[in-house]
Structures are given as C-alpha cells and as structure tokens.
Motif scaffolding. Structure first.
Motif, PDB file in Angstrom:
ATOM      1  N   THR A  19      -0.995 -10.054  11.452  1.00 21.11           N
ATOM      2  CA  THR A  19      -1.975  -9.211  10.765  1.00 21.11           C
ATOM      3  C   THR A  19      -1.295  -8.013  10.123  1.00 21.11           C
ATOM      4  O   THR A  19      -1.594  -7.643   8.981  1.00 21.11           O
ATOM      5  CB  THR A  19      -3.060  -8.744  11.750  1.00 21.11           C
ATOM      6  OG1 THR A  19      -3.848  -9.870  12.142  1.00 21.11           O
ATOM      7  CG2 THR A  19      -3.969  -7.695  11.123  1.00 21.11           C
ATOM      8  N   THR A  22       0.413  -8.710   6.875  1.00 21.23           N
ATOM      9  CA  THR A  22      -0.559  -8.872   5.788  1.00 21.23           C
ATOM     10  C   THR A  22      -1.036  -7.517   5.277  1.00 21.23           C
ATOM     11  O   THR A  22      -1.116  -7.287   4.063  1.00 21.23           O
ATOM     12  CB  THR A  22      -1.771  -9.697   6.264  1.00 21.23           C
ATOM     13  OG1 THR A  22      -1.322 -10.988   6.693  1.00 21.23           O
ATOM     14  CG2 THR A  22      -2.780  -9.872   5.140  1.00 21.23           C
ATOM     15  N   ILE A  23      -1.361  -6.613   6.192  1.00 23.83           N
ATOM     16  CA  ILE A  23      -1.804  -5.273   5.805  1.00 23.83           C
ATOM     17  C   ILE A  23      -0.702  -4.557   5.025  1.00 23.83           C
ATOM     18  O   ILE A  23      -0.953  -3.936   3.977  1.00 23.83           O
ATOM     19  CB  ILE A  23      -2.183  -4.447   7.046  1.00 23.83           C
ATOM     20  CG1 ILE A  23      -3.369  -5.082   7.787  1.00 23.83           C
ATOM     21  CG2 ILE A  23      -2.496  -3.011   6.659  1.00 23.83           C
ATOM     22  CD1 ILE A  23      -4.649  -5.106   7.016  1.00 23.83           C
ATOM     23  N   LYS A  26      -0.280  -5.791   1.489  1.00 24.58           N
ATOM     24  CA  LYS A  26      -1.282  -5.229   0.591  1.00 24.58           C
ATOM     25  C   LYS A  26      -0.909  -3.819   0.137  1.00 24.58           C
ATOM     26  O   LYS A  26      -1.376  -3.355  -0.907  1.00 24.58           O
ATOM     27  CB  LYS A  26      -2.646  -5.217   1.279  1.00 24.58           C
ATOM     28  CG  LYS A  26      -3.231  -6.603   1.510  1.00 24.58           C
ATOM     29  CD  LYS A  26      -4.550  -6.528   2.261  1.00 24.58           C
ATOM     30  CE  LYS A  26      -5.132  -7.913   2.497  1.00 24.58           C
ATOM     31  NZ  LYS A  26      -6.400  -7.854   3.285  1.00 24.58           N
ATOM     32  N   LYS A  27      -0.056  -3.154   0.928  1.00 25.87           N
ATOM     33  CA  LYS A  27       0.419  -1.824   0.564  1.00 25.87           C
ATOM     34  C   LYS A  27       1.690  -1.889  -0.288  1.00 25.87           C
ATOM     35  O   LYS A  27       2.250  -0.859  -0.667  1.00 25.87           O
ATOM     36  CB  LYS A  27       0.727  -1.007   1.833  1.00 25.87           C
ATOM     37  CG  LYS A  27      -0.436  -0.857   2.783  1.00 25.87           C
ATOM     38  CD  LYS A  27      -1.511   0.041   2.228  1.00 25.87           C
ATOM     39  CE  LYS A  27      -2.620   0.246   3.252  1.00 25.87           C
ATOM     40  NZ  LYS A  27      -3.743   1.031   2.704  1.00 25.87           N
ATOM     41  N   ILE A 190      -2.404   2.699   8.409  1.00 26.16           N
ATOM     42  CA  ILE A 190      -2.349   1.277   8.745  1.00 26.16           C
ATOM     43  C   ILE A 190      -3.233   0.938   9.942  1.00 26.16           C
ATOM     44  O   ILE A 190      -3.885  -0.115   9.969  1.00 26.16           O
ATOM     45  CB  ILE A 190      -0.894   0.850   9.034  1.00 26.16           C
ATOM     46  CG1 ILE A 190      -0.034   0.947   7.777  1.00 26.16           C
ATOM     47  CG2 ILE A 190      -0.843  -0.559   9.626  1.00 26.16           C
ATOM     48  CD1 ILE A 190      -0.442   0.017   6.669  1.00 26.16           C
ATOM     49  N   GLU A 193      -7.028   0.039   9.320  1.00 28.43           N
ATOM     50  CA  GLU A 193      -7.161  -1.190   8.544  1.00 28.43           C
ATOM     51  C   GLU A 193      -6.768  -2.410   9.369  1.00 28.43           C
ATOM     52  O   GLU A 193      -7.397  -3.466   9.279  1.00 28.43           O
ATOM     53  CB  GLU A 193      -6.310  -1.104   7.286  1.00 28.43           C
ATOM     54  CG  GLU A 193      -6.775  -0.047   6.299  1.00 28.43           C
ATOM     55  CD  GLU A 193      -5.951  -0.043   5.033  1.00 28.43           C
ATOM     56  OE1 GLU A 193      -5.517  -1.132   4.612  1.00 28.43           O
ATOM     57  OE2 GLU A 193      -5.726   1.045   4.471  1.00 28.43           O
ATOM     58  N   ALA A 194      -5.715  -2.247  10.165  1.00 29.46           N
ATOM     59  CA  ALA A 194      -5.234  -3.374  10.966  1.00 29.46           C
ATOM     60  C   ALA A 194      -6.243  -3.765  12.041  1.00 29.46           C
ATOM     61  O   ALA A 194      -6.495  -4.952  12.278  1.00 29.46           O
ATOM     62  CB  ALA A 194      -3.890  -3.020  11.602  1.00 29.46           C
ATOM     63  N   GLN A 197      -9.073  -5.559  10.345  1.00 25.92           N
ATOM     64  CA  GLN A 197      -8.674  -6.906   9.924  1.00 25.92           C
ATOM     65  C   GLN A 197      -8.639  -7.857  11.113  1.00 25.92           C
ATOM     66  O   GLN A 197      -9.065  -9.015  11.018  1.00 25.92           O
ATOM     67  CB  GLN A 197      -7.297  -6.862   9.254  1.00 25.92           C
ATOM     68  CG  GLN A 197      -6.784  -8.197   8.748  1.00 25.92           C
ATOM     69  CD  GLN A 197      -7.574  -8.730   7.573  1.00 25.92           C
ATOM     70  OE1 GLN A 197      -8.217  -7.969   6.852  1.00 25.92           O
ATOM     71  NE2 GLN A 197      -7.544 -10.042   7.367  1.00 25.92           N
TER      72      GLN A 197
END
Length: 238
Positions: A19, A22-23, A26-27, A190, A193-194, A197
């Motif tokens: 995960t 992936t986060i 996106k950054k 992070i 958001e993590a 997600q």
C-alpha cells in the motif's frame, strides 16, 4: 534523531508496504523499495521506525582488517549511537560474499532496544542472529566477515541501500514484502492517506469475498464509491 510519535507507529503498523509503495507512487516517488532486503523469518511482523544509517564501501586492504573493529569509527561504535526504536539501515552495496553483521552485534542492538536491521547485504552467524530475536531484513547469509569484502565508513550519512537513497530520520516500514522508505518530510502527509487506502482495500476484499466482480470495483466506479462511503458512515455510527 527526531523521536517518532507512537500514533504514527501504531497507524503504519497496520499498513502494508505494498500500500505504501502505491501511495508514494502517486506522490511521484517510484524508487522507495529496498532491493535485496527480505525478512529472515517467514512469520516476521511488520516494523516501523526512523532510519539510522550505516555506510560501507568496497574493501581496501589497509583499512578493512580485523584490527579496524576496535576503532571508535566502526560497526561497534555505530551500534552504541543507535537510539531505542530506530531501524538500522546498512548500505553494503549488495555485497553477498561477506557478512555485514553477526550475532554478537545483533545481540547488542537488541539489548539497546533497536527495532530492526535492514540491509542489502548478507548476515553471518545466522543461527545466532535468529536467536537474538532482532528482526532482520537482508539478502541472505555468508560466513566470511565484513572485512573480507567491505570497509566500514561511518554512520548517520545518506546511503544507497538496495539502490534507494536513505537519509537519517527517514521512516522505514518493513514487512514480508520487504522494506520501504518514506522521506521524513512526507511522513505526516503519507500516514493519513495510507491508513485510508488500507481501509478501502479491506472493504474491496470483503466485497470480492462476497462475490463482487472487479470491473467497477477495483478501481471503483461512482456507484461503488458511494457504497464505500455509506459503509464508512455506518461504521462511524456504530
């Protein structure tokens, strides 16, 4: 080293490195997974901690000697600087024919409360290392000592571990998929958001287990976004 808030440790202990990659992708961060660093045991729990970096360079015969172990600037000296809760990140340049760390050093790290060791190199005294209980991520094992292939340089410098730039105080999260680096400046951004997600993907898995098809679910269309939002609201109300 900046102390890591327990709430961050608790939050990221429930987030997979998959995960997190992936986060971070996106950054715009693609190179965050440390190549060649895998847990020595198949049941290793996830760990989270600040990076305490250790750097090696190729062996040079006048410097890489057993006598160098007694120097204040040595692996032994580095361990005594490691704060409780840190994760030692050892840049061994991927060398696999010289054990970068052994059981006695790992035992001392465990005694000091170091959370884990991550390296792109290999360990020696593997049975003893496992016996210390210190969580270790490495590329395997080799019998020869570090000075057979490496020269110790320093600690708390930027390093290149497994092809990834790691700076002191960066955050390390490691689990069965390997070790991931979160830049120190991005940690607060992070975490939230993590966690979200991870929660969202847990809901997706429950839908899949209930028989849902993937198109429109992963990634979600508007209908499934609304369904997930309703699920969250219901969970809050409980």
């Amino acid at each position: 080293m900046t102390a890591l808030d327990k709430s961050i440790i608790d939050a990221l202990s429930g987030v997979t490195t998959a995960t997190l990659t992936t986060i971070l992708l996106k950054k715009g961060l693609r190179n965050v997974w440390i190549r060649g660093a895998f847990p020595l045991t198949s049941d290793q729990k996830r760990v989270v901690g600040r990076a305490f970096t250790v750097r090696f360079v190729p062996a040079r015969e006048d410097l890489a000697t057993p006598a160098s172990w007694a120097s204040p600037k040595s692996s032994r000296g580095a361990i005594e600087q490691m704060p409780e809760g840190c994760i030692a990140v050892i840049d061994a340049m991927g060398v696999k024919d010289a054990g970068v760390w052994g059981d006695i050093l790992c035992a001392r790290m465990a005694k000091r409360g170091v959370t884990a060791l991550v390296t792109d190199g290999v360990m020696r005294d593997l049975t003893g290392v496992l016996g210390t209980g210190l969580p270790v991520w490495s590329s395997g094992a080799a019998a020869p000592p570090s000075v057979a292939g490496l020269t110790f340089v320093d600690w708390q410098q930027p390093v290149a571990c497994g092809g990834v730039a790691v700076f002191p105080d960066d955050l390390i999260v490691a689990d069965l998929d390997g070790a991931v680096v979160i830049p120190a400046a991005l940690v607060e951004e992070i975490v939230g958001e993590a966690v979200e997600q991870e929660r969202f993907e847990g809901w997706i898995m429950s839908e899949v287990n209930a028989g849902a098809v993937l198109p429109g679910l992963y990634p979600p269309n508007e209908e499934n976004k609304a369904k997930y939002q309703a699920h969250k609201e219901a969970a809050k109300a409980e």
